[in-house]
Structures are given as C-alpha cells and as structure tokens.
Design a protein around this motif. Structure first.
Motif, PDB file in Angstrom:
ATOM      1  N   GLY A 154      49.379  39.998  52.945  1.00 20.54           N
ATOM      2  CA  GLY A 154      49.548  38.921  53.923  1.00 20.54           C
ATOM      3  C   GLY A 154      48.414  37.928  53.794  1.00 20.54           C
ATOM      4  N   PHE A 155      48.626  36.748  54.329  1.00 16.97           N
ATOM      5  CA  PHE A 155      47.614  35.708  54.259  1.00 16.97           C
ATOM      6  C   PHE A 155      46.334  36.108  54.979  1.00 16.97           C
ATOM      7  CE2 PHE A 155      51.293  32.705  53.739  1.00 16.97           C
ATOM      8  CZ  PHE A 155      50.960  32.302  52.468  1.00 16.97           C
ATOM      9  N   LEU A 156      45.257  35.443  54.645  1.00 16.22           N
ATOM     10  CA  LEU A 156      43.972  35.625  55.302  1.00 16.22           C
ATOM     11  C   LEU A 156      44.135  35.429  56.809  1.00 16.22           C
ATOM     12  CD1 LEU A 156      40.874  35.946  54.946  1.00 16.22           C
ATOM     13  CD2 LEU A 156      40.763  33.463  54.830  1.00 16.22           C
ATOM     14  N   GLY A 157      43.643  36.387  57.566  1.00 11.64           N
ATOM     15  CA  GLY A 157      43.702  36.286  59.020  1.00 11.64           C
ATOM     16  C   GLY A 157      45.017  36.711  59.634  1.00 11.64           C
ATOM     17  N   LEU A 191      47.144  56.992  50.469  1.00 15.84           N
ATOM     18  CA  LEU A 191      46.287  55.935  49.954  1.00 15.84           C
ATOM     19  C   LEU A 191      46.776  54.597  50.486  1.00 15.84           C
ATOM     20  CD1 LEU A 191      44.063  54.952  47.975  1.00 15.84           C
ATOM     21  CD2 LEU A 191      45.797  54.973  46.197  1.00 15.84           C
ATOM     22  N   PHE A 192      45.846  53.831  51.060  1.00 17.19           N
ATOM     23  CA  PHE A 192      46.146  52.485  51.538  1.00 17.19           C
ATOM     24  C   PHE A 192      45.428  51.484  50.639  1.00 17.19           C
ATOM     25  CE2 PHE A 192      46.238  55.122  55.424  1.00 17.19           C
ATOM     26  CZ  PHE A 192      47.552  54.915  55.803  1.00 17.19           C
ATOM     27  N   ILE A 193      46.140  50.443  50.240  1.00 17.12           N
ATOM     28  CA  ILE A 193      45.542  49.356  49.469  1.00 17.12           C
ATOM     29  C   ILE A 193      45.680  48.085  50.289  1.00 17.12           C
ATOM     30  CG2 ILE A 193      45.625  47.987  47.355  1.00 17.12           C
ATOM     31  CD1 ILE A 193      46.917  50.391  45.959  1.00 17.12           C
ATOM     32  N   GLU A 194      44.534  47.525  50.693  1.00 17.66           N
ATOM     33  CA  GLU A 194      44.552  46.255  51.427  1.00 17.66           C
ATOM     34  C   GLU A 194      44.219  45.137  50.448  1.00 17.66           C
ATOM     35  OE1 GLU A 194      42.418  43.663  54.917  1.00 17.66           O
ATOM     36  OE2 GLU A 194      42.052  45.813  54.900  1.00 17.66           O
ATOM     37  N   LEU A 195      45.174  44.242  50.248  1.00 15.21           N
ATOM     38  CA  LEU A 195      45.015  43.149  49.308  1.00 15.21           C
ATOM     39  C   LEU A 195      44.269  41.980  49.925  1.00 15.21           C
ATOM     40  CD1 LEU A 195      48.610  43.031  47.768  1.00 15.21           C
ATOM     41  CD2 LEU A 195      46.638  44.372  47.031  1.00 15.21           C
ATOM     42  N   THR A 196      43.672  41.172  49.058  1.00 12.17           N
ATOM     43  CA  THR A 196      43.138  39.903  49.507  1.00 12.17           C
ATOM     44  C   THR A 196      44.310  39.005  49.909  1.00 12.17           C
ATOM     45  OG1 THR A 196      41.810  37.999  48.854  1.00 12.17           O
ATOM     46  CG2 THR A 196      43.085  39.027  47.137  1.00 12.17           C
ATOM     47  N   GLY A 197      44.047  38.009  50.717  1.00 14.22           N
ATOM     48  CA  GLY A 197      45.113  37.144  51.241  1.00 14.22           C
ATOM     49  C   GLY A 197      45.868  36.347  50.198  1.00 14.22           C
ATOM     50  N   VAL A 198      45.360  36.273  48.977  1.00 14.76           N
ATOM     51  CA  VAL A 198      46.040  35.488  47.938  1.00 14.76           C
ATOM     52  C   VAL A 198      46.684  36.366  46.864  1.00 14.76           C
ATOM     53  CG1 VAL A 198      44.584  33.460  48.288  1.00 14.76           C
ATOM     54  CG2 VAL A 198      43.913  35.181  46.598  1.00 14.76           C
ATOM     55  N   ALA A 199      46.626  37.671  47.018  1.00  9.36           N
ATOM     56  CA  ALA A 199      47.147  38.581  45.993  1.00  9.36           C
ATOM     57  C   ALA A 199      48.673  38.641  46.011  1.00  9.36           C
ATOM     58  CB  ALA A 199      46.580  39.984  46.195  1.00  9.36           C
ATOM     59  N   ASP A 200      49.231  38.837  44.839  1.00  9.38           N
ATOM     60  CA  ASP A 200      50.668  39.030  44.681  1.00  9.38           C
ATOM     61  C   ASP A 200      50.943  40.531  44.718  1.00  9.38           C
ATOM     62  OD1 ASP A 200      53.304  39.275  43.888  1.00  9.38           O
ATOM     63  OD2 ASP A 200      53.069  38.115  42.042  1.00  9.38           O
ATOM     64  N   PRO A 201      51.575  41.032  45.765  1.00  5.21           N
ATOM     65  CA  PRO A 201      51.789  42.478  45.870  1.00  5.21           C
ATOM     66  C   PRO A 201      52.626  43.043  44.722  1.00  5.21           C
ATOM     67  CG  PRO A 201      52.868  41.324  47.686  1.00  5.21           C
ATOM     68  CD  PRO A 201      52.086  40.313  46.929  1.00  5.21           C
ATOM     69  N   GLU A 202      53.514  42.246  44.160  1.00  2.43           N
ATOM     70  CA  GLU A 202      54.347  42.726  43.058  1.00  2.43           C
ATOM     71  C   GLU A 202      53.500  43.106  41.843  1.00  2.43           C
ATOM     72  OE1 GLU A 202      58.000  41.058  40.386  1.00  2.43           O
ATOM     73  OE2 GLU A 202      57.930  40.470  42.495  1.00  2.43           O
ATOM     74  N   GLU A 203      52.456  42.339  41.592  1.00  2.00           N
ATOM     75  CA  GLU A 203      51.554  42.653  40.476  1.00  2.00           C
ATOM     76  C   GLU A 203      50.815  43.966  40.719  1.00  2.00           C
ATOM     77  OE1 GLU A 203      51.045  41.095  37.521  1.00  2.00           O
ATOM     78  OE2 GLU A 203      52.671  39.717  38.020  1.00  2.00           O
ATOM     79  N   GLU A 210      36.885  52.489  48.477  1.00  2.00           N
ATOM     80  CA  GLU A 210      36.425  51.745  47.314  1.00  2.00           C
ATOM     81  C   GLU A 210      36.693  50.274  47.589  1.00  2.00           C
ATOM     82  OE1 GLU A 210      34.847  52.666  44.484  1.00  2.00           O
ATOM     83  OE2 GLU A 210      34.787  54.764  45.096  1.00  2.00           O
ATOM     84  N   LYS A 211      35.763  49.433  47.157  1.00  2.00           N
ATOM     85  CA  LYS A 211      35.870  47.991  47.388  1.00  2.00           C
ATOM     86  C   LYS A 211      35.893  47.263  46.055  1.00  2.00           C
ATOM     87  CE  LYS A 211      32.888  48.787  51.313  1.00  2.00           C
ATOM     88  NZ  LYS A 211      31.552  48.552  51.851  1.00  2.00           N
ATOM     89  N   LEU A 212      36.935  46.501  45.846  1.00  2.00           N
ATOM     90  CA  LEU A 212      37.078  45.684  44.652  1.00  2.00           C
ATOM     91  C   LEU A 212      36.775  44.246  45.078  1.00  2.00           C
ATOM     92  CD1 LEU A 212      37.854  45.605  41.680  1.00  2.00           C
ATOM     93  CD2 LEU A 212      40.229  45.451  42.368  1.00  2.00           C
ATOM     94  N   LEU A 213      35.549  43.799  44.786  1.00  2.00           N
ATOM     95  CA  LEU A 213      35.065  42.506  45.263  1.00  2.00           C
ATOM     96  C   LEU A 213      35.075  41.456  44.148  1.00  2.00           C
ATOM     97  CD1 LEU A 213      31.930  43.780  47.242  1.00  2.00           C
ATOM     98  CD2 LEU A 213      34.221  43.334  48.139  1.00  2.00           C
ATOM     99  N   ASP A 214      34.947  40.216  44.575  1.00  2.00           N
ATOM    100  CA  ASP A 214      34.727  39.086  43.669  1.00  2.00           C
ATOM    101  C   ASP A 214      35.894  38.846  42.716  1.00  2.00           C
ATOM    102  OD1 ASP A 214      33.318  36.910  42.716  1.00  2.00           O
ATOM    103  OD2 ASP A 214      32.201  38.088  41.246  1.00  2.00           O
ATOM    104  N   GLY A 215      37.099  38.884  43.248  1.00  2.00           N
ATOM    105  CA  GLY A 215      38.272  38.599  42.437  1.00  2.00           C
ATOM    106  C   GLY A 215      39.515  39.223  43.019  1.00  2.00           C
ATOM    107  N   CYS A 216      40.621  38.884  42.417  1.00  2.00           N
ATOM    108  CA  CYS A 216      41.916  39.359  42.904  1.00  2.00           C
ATOM    109  C   CYS A 216      42.426  40.488  42.029  1.00  2.00           C
ATOM    110  CB  CYS A 216      42.899  38.192  42.902  1.00  2.00           C
ATOM    111  SG  CYS A 216      44.513  38.641  43.537  1.00  2.00           S
ATOM    112  N   MET A 217      42.854  41.576  42.644  1.00  2.00           N
ATOM    113  CA  MET A 217      43.292  42.743  41.885  1.00  2.00           C
ATOM    114  C   MET A 217      44.610  42.516  41.156  1.00  2.00           C
ATOM    115  SD  MET A 217      44.455  45.402  44.944  1.00  2.00           S
ATOM    116  CE  MET A 217      43.488  46.641  44.206  1.00  2.00           C
TER     117      MET A 217
END
Length: 152
Positions: free
Chosen positions: A11-14, A92-104, A62-69
């Motif tokens: 989902g989008f940021l916020g 396992l929960f994966i929280e995406l950044t607001g700009v990530a494409d979940p399909e990828e 685990e934190k994947l920072l500084d880029g989009c997964m």
C-alpha cells in the motif's frame, strides 16, 4: 517442518501497513504464534522497525533498507528470507515500501532455494480510503506527463 505461510502487506506510504502489522503481531502474541517480519524501507532510515522490534521475540525482524525489494534490492530478498526462516517462525510477514510492486515480491518467493520452505498465503493491500481519490488524481497526472514526454 512444513512450509511457512507468507503474508505480504502493500500500500502507499501512510496507508496503514505498519498499523496493520502491529495488530497482526499482537494477535500472534495472543495466540502464541511465532512470527517473523521482513520490513522494506526505500530510504536509509528505518522509520518503523524499532516499534516493530519491541513486539517481536528472539529478534525475528530483518530490515531491507535503502531501496525497493522489487527493484534494486531484489537480489537480497532470498538471503533475508532464508535468515528469517532459519529462526523457525510459524508465519512470515513482509511489509513493503509504499512504492513496491507486490507482484515482483511474490515472484521472489518462487526462488528454488525458498520454494520448499514457504508459500504465499495472502497479499494484503492497504488503501487509505480518505485519500485514495487524491492519489488517483496524482497518479493519473503523472501517467499523462510520462505519456507526453514519451511522445516528444
């Protein structure tokens, strides 16, 4: 050990992804379920990880920072997931950044090293109902601008 279910929060940021994640972790705690979390932040700064880490036992974060997964950090996802799975979570929960494409990200779960360890249970997309029309207008203007630039 059976395959671990994976829930992807997008989902989008916020929009409320972290709020939902906190509620899911609280429910896991109540039901004695051992969760693990992979959080993705587009920036170098971890904005939500500290509040999540206090809710998790045994450092299952685990934190994947500084880029989009789904883009420039895609090649790191398998290693992060294998690290979390080695801690033997129940979910396992994966929280995406607001700009990530979940399909990828879903595609990354089908890597040969992971396929026998986990499975996609659900992709949950959070929508900020109050602001969805404003997002739509902004996105439609961006698409129009991109199309105009492409045609020149």
């Amino acid at each position: 050990m059976g395959k671990i279910p994976v829930y992807i929060l997008s989902g989008f940021l916020g929009s409320g992804k972290t709020t939902l994640l906190k509620q899911l972790l609280h429910t896991c705690s109540e039901k004695n379920i051992n969760p693990a979390v992979l959080m993705n932040e587009i920036g170098k700064t971890d904005t939500d990880g500290e509040s999540i880490s206090t809710m998790l036992k045994n450092s299952h974060l685990e934190k994947l920072l500084d880029g989009c997964m789904c883009c420039n950090k895609k090649n790191e996802v398998t290693d992060y997931l294998k690290t979390l799975l080695s801690r033997k979570p129940d979910v396992l929960f994966i929280e995406l950044t607001g700009v990530a494409d979940p399909e990828e990200v879903v595609d990354s779960l089908t890597e040969p090293d992971l396929l026998h360890l986990l499975y996609l249970e659900k992709v949950i997309t959070i929508v900020d109902a109050e602001n969805v029309l404003a997002y739509n207008k902004c996105l439609s203007q961006t698409v129009t601008l991109l199309e105009q630039q492409e045609n020149k």
